[in-house]
Design a protein around this motif. Structure first.
Motif, PDB file in Angstrom:
ATOM      1  N   GLU A  95     -19.062 -24.541 -48.175  1.00  0.00           N
ATOM      2  CA  GLU A  95     -18.210 -23.693 -46.897  1.00  0.00           C
ATOM      3  C   GLU A  95     -16.854 -23.027 -47.648  1.00  0.00           C
ATOM      4  O   GLU A  95     -16.694 -21.892 -47.653  1.00  0.00           O
ATOM      5  CB  GLU A  95     -17.584 -24.679 -46.112  1.00  0.00           C
ATOM      6  N   ARG A  96     -16.264 -23.536 -48.475  1.00  0.00           N
ATOM      7  CA  ARG A  96     -15.154 -22.985 -49.500  1.00  0.00           C
ATOM      8  C   ARG A  96     -15.709 -22.044 -50.039  1.00  0.00           C
ATOM      9  O   ARG A  96     -15.121 -21.003 -50.345  1.00  0.00           O
ATOM     10  CB  ARG A  96     -14.482 -24.129 -50.279  1.00  0.00           C
ATOM     11  N   GLY A  97     -16.795 -22.175 -50.977  1.00  0.00           N
ATOM     12  CA  GLY A  97     -17.492 -21.025 -51.734  1.00  0.00           C
ATOM     13  C   GLY A  97     -17.673 -19.844 -50.888  1.00  0.00           C
ATOM     14  O   GLY A  97     -17.632 -18.617 -51.460  1.00  0.00           O
ATOM     15  N   LYS A  98     -18.190 -20.170 -49.739  1.00  0.00           N
ATOM     16  CA  LYS A  98     -18.712 -18.774 -48.945  1.00  0.00           C
ATOM     17  C   LYS A  98     -17.453 -18.160 -48.448  1.00  0.00           C
ATOM     18  O   LYS A  98     -17.298 -16.835 -48.606  1.00  0.00           O
ATOM     19  CB  LYS A  98     -19.278 -19.323 -47.608  1.00  0.00           C
ATOM     20  N   LEU A  99     -16.347 -18.811 -48.270  1.00  0.00           N
ATOM     21  CA  LEU A  99     -14.915 -18.242 -47.819  1.00  0.00           C
ATOM     22  C   LEU A  99     -14.463 -17.413 -48.950  1.00  0.00           C
ATOM     23  O   LEU A  99     -13.993 -16.448 -48.830  1.00  0.00           O
ATOM     24  CB  LEU A  99     -14.126 -19.356 -47.354  1.00  0.00           C
ATOM     25  N   ILE A 100     -14.491 -17.944 -50.358  1.00  0.00           N
ATOM     26  CA  ILE A 100     -14.104 -17.078 -51.436  1.00  0.00           C
ATOM     27  C   ILE A 100     -14.800 -15.786 -51.696  1.00  0.00           C
ATOM     28  O   ILE A 100     -14.188 -14.848 -51.924  1.00  0.00           O
ATOM     29  CB  ILE A 100     -13.915 -17.999 -52.743  1.00  0.00           C
ATOM     30  N   ALA A 101     -16.286 -16.167 -51.427  1.00  0.00           N
ATOM     31  CA  ALA A 101     -16.993 -14.856 -51.998  1.00  0.00           C
ATOM     32  C   ALA A 101     -16.876 -13.641 -50.891  1.00  0.00           C
ATOM     33  O   ALA A 101     -16.853 -12.769 -51.235  1.00  0.00           O
ATOM     34  CB  ALA A 101     -18.596 -15.576 -51.789  1.00  0.00           C
ATOM     35  N   GLU A 102     -16.499 -14.233 -49.617  1.00  0.00           N
ATOM     36  CA  GLU A 102     -16.541 -13.237 -48.494  1.00  0.00           C
ATOM     37  C   GLU A 102     -15.002 -12.599 -48.476  1.00  0.00           C
ATOM     38  O   GLU A 102     -15.065 -11.513 -47.894  1.00  0.00           O
ATOM     39  CB  GLU A 102     -17.035 -13.768 -47.115  1.00  0.00           C
ATOM     40  N   LYS A 103     -13.956 -13.645 -48.296  1.00  0.00           N
ATOM     41  CA  LYS A 103     -12.809 -13.185 -48.022  1.00  0.00           C
ATOM     42  C   LYS A 103     -11.840 -13.467 -49.247  1.00  0.00           C
ATOM     43  O   LYS A 103     -10.637 -12.850 -49.132  1.00  0.00           O
ATOM     44  CB  LYS A 103     -12.445 -13.992 -46.856  1.00  0.00           C
ATOM     45  N   PRO A 111      -9.205 -12.182 -55.098  1.00  0.00           N
ATOM     46  CA  PRO A 111      -9.907 -11.113 -54.050  1.00  0.00           C
ATOM     47  C   PRO A 111     -11.602 -11.706 -53.746  1.00  0.00           C
ATOM     48  O   PRO A 111     -11.892 -12.710 -54.562  1.00  0.00           O
ATOM     49  CB  PRO A 111      -9.946  -9.870 -55.075  1.00  0.00           C
ATOM     50  N   ALA A 112     -11.827 -11.205 -52.575  1.00  0.00           N
ATOM     51  CA  ALA A 112     -13.316 -11.596 -52.353  1.00  0.00           C
ATOM     52  C   ALA A 112     -14.072 -11.006 -53.369  1.00  0.00           C
ATOM     53  O   ALA A 112     -14.185  -9.958 -53.855  1.00  0.00           O
ATOM     54  CB  ALA A 112     -13.648 -10.983 -50.933  1.00  0.00           C
ATOM     55  N   CYS A 113     -15.081 -12.034 -53.667  1.00  0.00           N
ATOM     56  CA  CYS A 113     -16.202 -11.242 -54.848  1.00  0.00           C
ATOM     57  C   CYS A 113     -16.805 -10.253 -54.416  1.00  0.00           C
ATOM     58  O   CYS A 113     -17.016  -9.230 -55.088  1.00  0.00           O
ATOM     59  CB  CYS A 113     -16.921 -12.588 -55.329  1.00  0.00           C
ATOM     60  N   PHE A 114     -17.142 -10.258 -53.051  1.00  0.00           N
ATOM     61  CA  PHE A 114     -18.124  -9.450 -52.714  1.00  0.00           C
ATOM     62  C   PHE A 114     -17.409  -7.973 -52.507  1.00  0.00           C
ATOM     63  O   PHE A 114     -18.056  -6.737 -52.166  1.00  0.00           O
ATOM     64  CB  PHE A 114     -18.779  -9.798 -51.131  1.00  0.00           C
ATOM     65  N   GLN A 115     -16.009  -7.828 -52.696  1.00  0.00           N
ATOM     66  CA  GLN A 115     -15.500  -6.525 -52.735  1.00  0.00           C
ATOM     67  C   GLN A 115     -15.846  -5.744 -53.829  1.00  0.00           C
ATOM     68  O   GLN A 115     -16.128  -4.599 -53.890  1.00  0.00           O
ATOM     69  CB  GLN A 115     -13.792  -6.947 -52.873  1.00  0.00           C
ATOM     70  N   CYS A 116     -16.348  -6.320 -55.009  1.00  0.00           N
ATOM     71  CA  CYS A 116     -16.821  -5.655 -56.042  1.00  0.00           C
ATOM     72  C   CYS A 116     -18.432  -6.100 -56.362  1.00  0.00           C
ATOM     73  O   CYS A 116     -19.114  -5.052 -56.790  1.00  0.00           O
ATOM     74  CB  CYS A 116     -16.269  -6.017 -57.476  1.00  0.00           C
ATOM     75  N   HIS A 117     -18.829  -7.083 -56.185  1.00  0.00           N
ATOM     76  CA  HIS A 117     -20.250  -7.424 -56.245  1.00  0.00           C
ATOM     77  C   HIS A 117     -21.275  -7.221 -55.328  1.00  0.00           C
ATOM     78  O   HIS A 117     -22.342  -7.731 -55.473  1.00  0.00           O
ATOM     79  CB  HIS A 117     -20.350  -8.996 -56.911  1.00  0.00           C
ATOM     80  N   GLY A 118     -20.876  -6.508 -54.370  1.00  0.00           N
ATOM     81  CA  GLY A 118     -21.672  -6.073 -53.414  1.00  0.00           C
ATOM     82  C   GLY A 118     -21.629  -6.974 -51.988  1.00  0.00           C
ATOM     83  O   GLY A 118     -21.127  -8.121 -52.124  1.00  0.00           O
ATOM     84  N   MET A 119     -21.792  -6.278 -51.089  1.00  0.00           N
ATOM     85  CA  MET A 119     -21.570  -7.166 -49.622  1.00  0.00           C
ATOM     86  C   MET A 119     -22.230  -8.406 -49.484  1.00  0.00           C
ATOM     87  O   MET A 119     -21.810  -9.342 -48.899  1.00  0.00           O
ATOM     88  CB  MET A 119     -22.362  -6.203 -48.633  1.00  0.00           C
ATOM     89  N   ASN A 120     -23.564  -8.845 -50.221  1.00  0.00           N
ATOM     90  CA  ASN A 120     -24.131  -9.802 -50.328  1.00  0.00           C
ATOM     91  C   ASN A 120     -24.425 -10.526 -51.642  1.00  0.00           C
ATOM     92  O   ASN A 120     -25.331 -11.094 -51.934  1.00  0.00           O
ATOM     93  CB  ASN A 120     -25.491  -9.837 -49.738  1.00  0.00           C
TER      94      ASN A 120
END
Ligand code: HEM
Ligand code: HEM
Length: 181
Positions: A95-103, A111-120
């Motif tokens: 759950e923590r991992g999902k939060l970091i990836a998305e937000k 920063p959110a990983c998905f900001q640079c690595h794609g929305m998914n």
């Protein structure tokens, strides 16, 4: 161009598949190559060859490759479609991992990983690799290497800045989550 042809052409005893898997799916600390942007793969091979990115196995491999081999191999692996949902292996909090990836984590300025690595987490050509379905052990090792200043080839030190702000628990969490996507 098949992989075997390129490997055979270099006259070496190894093949990429012996470490990266028959479909480029990777294995634990050996990364998945399948489906990564071709330009990203080519840049990594050039960086291993020049020594900008350090890894003993890959330095040995990349020094045997011509520019043309690199271009062929990058295209070959970029063209393999693979959506793998990998089992978490690091005991990270998903759950923590999902939060970091998305937000991201605003408290520590990650920063959110998905900001640079794609929305998914699917990667964005040419320069941002896919993280979804990447081997968790490998993701963790790369984050730890940037955190420690040991991987130096990120353009504009983008990943140095991200990883420097992360603690090991968050690295495990995001690595397990991304691998499982
Ligand atoms: C990493 C390609 C052969 C072991 C990589 C990366 C690429 C690559 C592009 C970086 C991937 C990324 O950044 O996501 C290839 C190609 C090969 C080959 C095209 C054949 C021509 C091998 C062999 C071995 C190996 C034979 C084992 C002896 C590894 C390991 C890493 C890696 C351990 C991770 C390095 C690190 O932790 O920084 N490879 N590889 N590779 N490869 Fe290979
Ligand atoms: C590469 C993870 C956020 C830009 C990578 C790699 C990992 C990673 C594991 C290496 C992949 C591989 O070797 O195959 C993460 C995580 C993030 C995050 C977990 C969130 C916590 C970002 C952000 C940016 C970014 C926000 C942009 C500002 C890049 C770039 C590369 C990269 C440009 C390629 C580096 C190179 O060419 O060597 N990231 N990333 N990442 N990341 Fe991130």
């Amino acid at each position: 161009a098949t992989l075997q042809a390129v490997s055979a052409g270099t006259g070496q005893a190894w093949s990429c598949a012996s470490c990266h898997g028959a479909a480029g799916e990777g294995n634990l600390s050996t990364p998945r190559l399948a489906g990564q942007p071709a330009a990203y793969l080519a840049k990594q091979l050039e960086d291993f060859r020049s020594g900008l990115r350090h890894n003993e196995s890959m330095a040995f491999v990349a020094r045997a490759l011509s520019d043309e081999d690199i271009a062929k191999l990058a295209r070959y692996y970029a063209g393999i479609e693979l959506r793998a949902k990998l089992a978490p292996s690091l005991g990270g909090n998903l759950e923590r991992g999902k939060l970091i990836a998305e937000k991201g984590d605003w408290k520590s300025n990650v920063p959110a990983c998905f900001q640079c690595h794609g929305m998914n987490g699917e990667g964005v050509a040419p320069g941002f690799p896919a993280l979804a379905g990447q081997q968790p052990d490998y993701i963790f090792a790369q984050l730890a290497a940037w955190h420690a200043g040991e991987r130096k080839n990120s353009p504009q030190k983008l990943m140095d800045d991200v990883a420097r702000r992360m603690n090991p628990d968050d690295m495990r969490a995001v690595s397990d989550y991304l691998g499982s996507m």
